[in-house]
Write a protein that holds these residues in place. Structure first.
Motif, PDB file in Angstrom:
ATOM      1  N   ALA A 183      46.145  80.633 -37.763  1.00  0.00           N
ATOM      2  CA  ALA A 183      47.031  81.087 -38.656  1.00  0.00           C
ATOM      3  C   ALA A 183      46.437  81.616 -40.061  1.00  0.00           C
ATOM      4  O   ALA A 183      45.457  81.080 -40.337  1.00  0.00           O
ATOM      5  N   ARG A 184      47.313  82.584 -40.596  1.00  0.00           N
ATOM      6  CA  ARG A 184      47.101  83.276 -41.850  1.00  0.00           C
ATOM      7  C   ARG A 184      48.102  82.562 -42.774  1.00  0.00           C
ATOM      8  O   ARG A 184      49.109  82.526 -42.571  1.00  0.00           O
ATOM      9  N   ILE A 185      47.415  81.789 -43.557  1.00  0.00           N
ATOM     10  CA  ILE A 185      48.198  81.408 -44.918  1.00  0.00           C
ATOM     11  C   ILE A 185      47.670  82.014 -46.100  1.00  0.00           C
ATOM     12  O   ILE A 185      46.622  81.712 -46.616  1.00  0.00           O
ATOM     13  N   PRO A 186      48.660  82.641 -46.840  1.00  0.00           N
ATOM     14  CA  PRO A 186      48.161  83.492 -48.263  1.00  0.00           C
ATOM     15  C   PRO A 186      47.942  82.306 -48.905  1.00  0.00           C
ATOM     16  O   PRO A 186      48.433  81.208 -49.152  1.00  0.00           O
ATOM     17  N   PRO A 187      46.977  82.452 -50.130  1.00  0.00           N
ATOM     18  CA  PRO A 187      46.594  81.734 -51.069  1.00  0.00           C
ATOM     19  C   PRO A 187      48.057  81.332 -52.021  1.00  0.00           C
ATOM     20  O   PRO A 187      48.727  82.052 -52.312  1.00  0.00           O
TER      21      PRO A 187
END
Length: 225
Positions: A183-187
């Motif tokens: 998963a890519r979760i932005p800051p």
């Protein structure tokens, strides 16, 4: 060992989610504030869903109105008019260009997006991205259908393929096809993958993804005899 890397586009390769959220808010600006808040919450929670499926859900379950084919196409046209030119210049996710250059030399790369396939192809072509990918998929096929096609085409086993997405719908597609999932979760964004099994990694940017993949496919060490 990974043999196939599959990437979502919005929120994984480019930082397009704020743009698309603003466009959704604009095309549904006629809705009462309470409904508009619910619409935007649904849009954010379902980033991997086709815009047409979102329209149908919104009308059936939030607005409780009939969605005619004419209204559906008008919404889609307004949406594309708001986003398309900006999609050609919206910034890359940090590290995306480096990852694409590096990994495309070592492993087949695929895009699996909920954006309509013709539109996704045009965006990729005009951003000079097609050279990195074996194939670019979009709707109306589901992401699970696209991933199954990729596995059939490459002959990869599910545990040899990795799908990188940013939405629970992406996780659903990975689970349905048995492929691995990061998963890519932005800051600053909430973690929408809590308690979802099988998420083997979470990254904030694609520098982190490149490091995650380093031992398998993307390291400069692979150039060393």
């Amino acid at each position: 060992m990974l043999t196939t890397l599959i990437l979502d586009f919005d929120g994984v390769i480019v930082e397009s989610l704020p743009l698309k959220t603003a466009a959704f808010k604009k095309i549904f600006s006629f809705a009462p504030p309470k409904h508009l808040d619910e619409i935007i919450a649904f849009h954010l929670e379902n980033g991997g869903m086709s815009r047409y499926d979102k329209f149908r859900h919104i009308y059936a379950n939030i607005l409780h109105e009939e969605l005619t084919p004419e209204t559906e196409e008008r919404l889609a046209s307004e949406y594309v008019a708001l986003i398309f030119e900006s999609m050609l210049t919206v910034p890359y996710v940090e590290g995306a260009e480096e990852l694409l250059r590096d990994c495309s030399q070592r492993i087949p790369l695929y895009i699996v997006s909920a954006t309509p396939e013709g539109e996704m192809h045009e965006i990729a072509q005009r951003r000079n991205l097609t050279k990195y990918f074996v194939r670019i998929y979009g709707s109306p096929k589901t992401k699970a259908e696209c991933i199954r096609e990729i596995l059939l085409e490459t002959g990869a086993l599910p545990d040899e393929a990795l799908f990188v997405g940013d939405a629970p719908n992406d996780w659903d597609a990975a689970r349905a096809t048995g492929v691995r999932f990061v998963a890519r979760i932005p800051p600053g964004d909430p973690n929408r993958f809590t308690d979802r099994p099988g998420v083997e990694g979470i990254v904030e940017n694609l520098h982190e993804l490149r490091e995650y993949l380093r031992e398998n496919i993307c390291s400069s060490r692979s150039r060393t005899p």
